[in-house]
Design a protein around this motif. Sequence first.
Motif, PDB file in Angstrom:
ATOM      1  N   CYS A  88       0.716  -1.161   0.036  1.00 48.87           N
ATOM      2  CA  CYS A  88       0.058   0.125   0.040  1.00 48.87           C
ATOM      3  C   CYS A  88       0.670   1.068   0.146  1.00 48.87           C
ATOM      4  O   CYS A  88       0.478   2.335  -0.768  1.00 48.87           O
ATOM      5  N   GLU A  89       1.889   1.122   0.901  1.00 51.03           N
ATOM      6  CA  GLU A  89       2.755   2.550   0.808  1.00 51.03           C
ATOM      7  C   GLU A  89       3.413   2.756  -0.463  1.00 51.03           C
ATOM      8  O   GLU A  89       3.542   3.880  -0.962  1.00 51.03           O
ATOM      9  N   PHE A  90       3.800   1.680  -1.048  1.00 57.49           N
ATOM     10  CA  PHE A  90       4.391   1.729  -2.726  1.00 57.49           C
ATOM     11  C   PHE A  90       3.308   2.356  -3.738  1.00 57.49           C
ATOM     12  O   PHE A  90       3.461   3.625  -4.503  1.00 57.49           O
ATOM     13  N   LEU A  91       2.197   1.806  -3.426  1.00 57.88           N
ATOM     14  CA  LEU A  91       1.151   2.284  -4.144  1.00 57.88           C
ATOM     15  C   LEU A  91       0.444   3.966  -4.050  1.00 57.88           C
ATOM     16  O   LEU A  91       0.196   4.748  -4.835  1.00 57.88           O
ATOM     17  N   ILE A  92       0.697   4.237  -2.528  1.00 58.09           N
ATOM     18  CA  ILE A  92       0.529   5.589  -2.179  1.00 58.09           C
ATOM     19  C   ILE A  92       1.338   6.341  -3.001  1.00 58.09           C
ATOM     20  O   ILE A  92       1.025   7.650  -3.458  1.00 58.09           O
ATOM     21  N   ALA A  93       2.629   6.085  -2.801  1.00 59.27           N
ATOM     22  CA  ALA A  93       3.760   6.895  -3.415  1.00 59.27           C
ATOM     23  C   ALA A  93       3.582   7.045  -4.746  1.00 59.27           C
ATOM     24  O   ALA A  93       4.056   8.125  -5.282  1.00 59.27           O
ATOM     25  N   GLU A  94       3.020   6.046  -5.593  1.00 60.32           N
ATOM     26  CA  GLU A  94       2.713   6.351  -6.928  1.00 60.32           C
ATOM     27  C   GLU A  94       1.435   7.036  -7.114  1.00 60.32           C
ATOM     28  O   GLU A  94       1.012   7.036  -8.314  1.00 60.32           O
ATOM     29  N   ASN A  95       0.720   7.283  -6.170  1.00 61.56           N
ATOM     30  CA  ASN A  95      -0.711   8.087  -6.373  1.00 61.56           C
ATOM     31  C   ASN A  95      -1.781   7.295  -6.675  1.00 61.56           C
ATOM     32  O   ASN A  95      -2.637   7.516  -7.407  1.00 61.56           O
TER      33      ASN A  95
END
Length: 913
Positions: free
Chosen positions: A289-296
Amino acid sequence: MRKLLTLLLVFHTFLSLSGQTKERDSILQIAEKYRSVSGAKELNNIVTKAQKGLIVKNTKDSLYAANLFLLEAESLFYSWDIPVLREKFNSAINMSPSTDEGQILKVETIISSTYMEVPIGFEMSAYTKTKEALSILENLKSEPPTDLLLSIYESLMILNSTFGDTKKQKEYRDKANKLFEKNNFDSSRMVAFYTANIMSLYETDTNESTILYYINKIRKFPNKIELPNFKYVDISASNRLTKYYYNTYKRGDKTALKKGYDIIAQTLQKYSKDKSMSYHIKEAMHLKCEFLIAENKFEDAFKINSKLISISKKNDRRFHFNLAQRMIILLGLDKVADAKELVFDTLDEFHTGQDELKNDYSNFSTRNIVDYTSLFLDISDAFNKHKKNDADVKKLVNTWNNISLNQFQKSIDNKLTTKKTKALFKRVISNLLTAHANEDDQQFYVSQLLETIENIENTIEWQEFLQQRNYSKLNVVNDFKFEEYAITNALIEARIKEEDSTISTLELQLEQLKTNFKSKNPNIIKYSFSDFKTSDFKQSLLNDEVTLRYETIKDSLYTFVISKNNIELKNLGSSKAILDLTKSYLNDIKNRIDATLKAKELYALLIPNQVEKFKHLNILPDDYLYKLPFETLINSNNNYLIENKTVLYAPYLALLKYSIKNDSLVTENNTKLMIFTPAYETAADETTDVVVRGNSYRLDGAEKESKLISELFPNTSFSDYSATKENFRRYAPDGQLLHLSMHASLNSTTPQLSHLIFTEGNTDNKLYLEELYGMNLKADMAVLSACNTGVGEFELDKGIVSLHRAFTQAGVPTTVSSLWSAPDNATQKIMVAFYKELKLGKTKAEALQLAKLNYLKTTDNPMLKTSFYWAGFVINGDNKAIMLPNSEINYWLWIALGIAAALVIILLYFRKK
């Protein structure tokens, strides 16, 4: 992280003991079986019986007794009775004999005592104790146990990684690797070593191949069957590799994104059906999820987060992180109303206070974990994007900012101060500043912000001060902190049970503990407890006095402009541009190059217009400005700043108006002025005007300076071969004024090796910073008429390791110190004039101002009027005039006051008539 660190700290600590009688061996062997939570009661019973009738007569008895005390501490460990535990651990340490076997047991005990410190946030104490344990092992006559030595190296490299000190982390990792390669270890110990390396590397900006090396060592380990916890080690290592790629991606490496996703996919495929690994599976999902948030990619993140929350229970250790993540995702999806509804539940999950969380969050309390500050700031930033037309969101931004601030304040106590900590603090302040940029009551807000910065930075510097001291009285502070912690916890329990009489007793104990500590340790209190109030400081200022406190926040340099009736915050512009100009300007000064244009430019940038109307200027620099003599700046009328104002410096506002006083310690029998002028054998090659006080050659100007000063005040003068380090240590504590005309040397590699250079006698002639820190000086002022005593090339913020700061920490409220290599002849002229003005009762800053102006007025050679020759010395600290009973001004002043008083009495008498 903390749990894993604790597990590594305990790894291989206790070794089998020898040298006991068969009966004692038997008792210890039986006790060994009960070293666990479930066996605590039995262990305590065994130890209690063994201690009865034990009389210590020899080394063997002492070793046996130390073992029993250590076992007793372990049996009581989970009672969490801090004072009792410390007593038992200390008894074991004190009882350990000086033999190698005894010292090894002492090391084991010291390390064991850190187990109660790391979980409750006393990492600095744990770190210091671990270094002490390492020092003991390294000084054994025989080879230290390799297992124990390796575990200490591992602990130190992990702790330093946690603190963000990559230099020391690498130092201990190299030592651990060297030791590991030289010895053979069993399977469990090898995997523990690889894991420790991964733990110390995944948060740092290190080479990818290094961390992959240790990951592969674990994955390809040949004897997995011998390791029942291998799956746990493997998945933990994978998740740390994922975090490493996440950190690398955040630092700008876009290739790390795919690598992170690949590791997560492998982890989920390998362990998703293994229920025993559910905690780590949830961690891997959270990281995705953190990766996905960083990618918007908030839609994808929402789906995974929803699944994560659905399979988690409220008492799961990571549930509160999932809720916080959900809030950030909702805000990314512009679902502001849903995010707002989640705020209370999220904070309630983080809340660890005994009382229920209030609706206004005023009683919010959580664990003292500094990394929580970053998370709370992330939430604040996510809400901040939606605050434009929503008053409730604005209020929530302020809420999260204040919570971040409180979290940071709580978490930094007893932490090692690092660049990471300081950067986080700057981020907190930046958020507060941005959120309140358009507040109606700016005066109140700026006052509060200043108070916050002052108190927190003071606390941070106190931590740095303790870190710099190899022989600091750290245990004095920690004993107090632990006792305070124990009483506070007992108070909470008593309040829950509504035991009024117990509450009253404990509150009294807590108050008495604080009172006793403050009375016994006034210097420590000055630096370790921050109670600065902006309103009190403003009231202490004179009507014609103004203070500029500079602060670098993000990319801008700010200054607080503080006067008796007003306080403002000014944005001065790009901090980098000002820094570059300051460096260039100082380079010109030191090379005797005309820098008039730069002096005018810096004046316009650094000195706000409202300062013009004040006579007295206090300056609290930040960053590289510590190297800048503001007196040299030139205004629009082509006048130096010093021509119109007295200038006083300080690292903190508290040191301007609340300096520690030693009046009660200075009596009529004390020496009023104490002068030290060492002899140096080598003659200088340069002419008198260009000789500087920074090399070991004879200083003719310093000798003349000391002679002339000695004629002004009653004094004890140590010159030539009597100006030894030994005499300084012996007699300096009795001086009211200390004047040191000598060479000084700063060590840019190892700050603690910076020193003042006394006459070389039978003993060492170098007085190091460490020794100064440990002295108890009673002087009102120390004049360090030497080179570079005011700032070190190695430390630009707060000058914590500079020589002038060392005197301040030793109890001297004011120092006069130099910003560069002091020219010998010019320094002599300025110093003599300075003391003449002091004798006339001028304040310290005014006396130095007049001395410098006199130098400029009486020097004919224009080359010798450049700033290099007259501007190097600055005053830090308290500005009150020196009141020496035997000086002429005091004598005539008292006569004048007596005559005035008599005239008033006579006048009143005749009026009544």
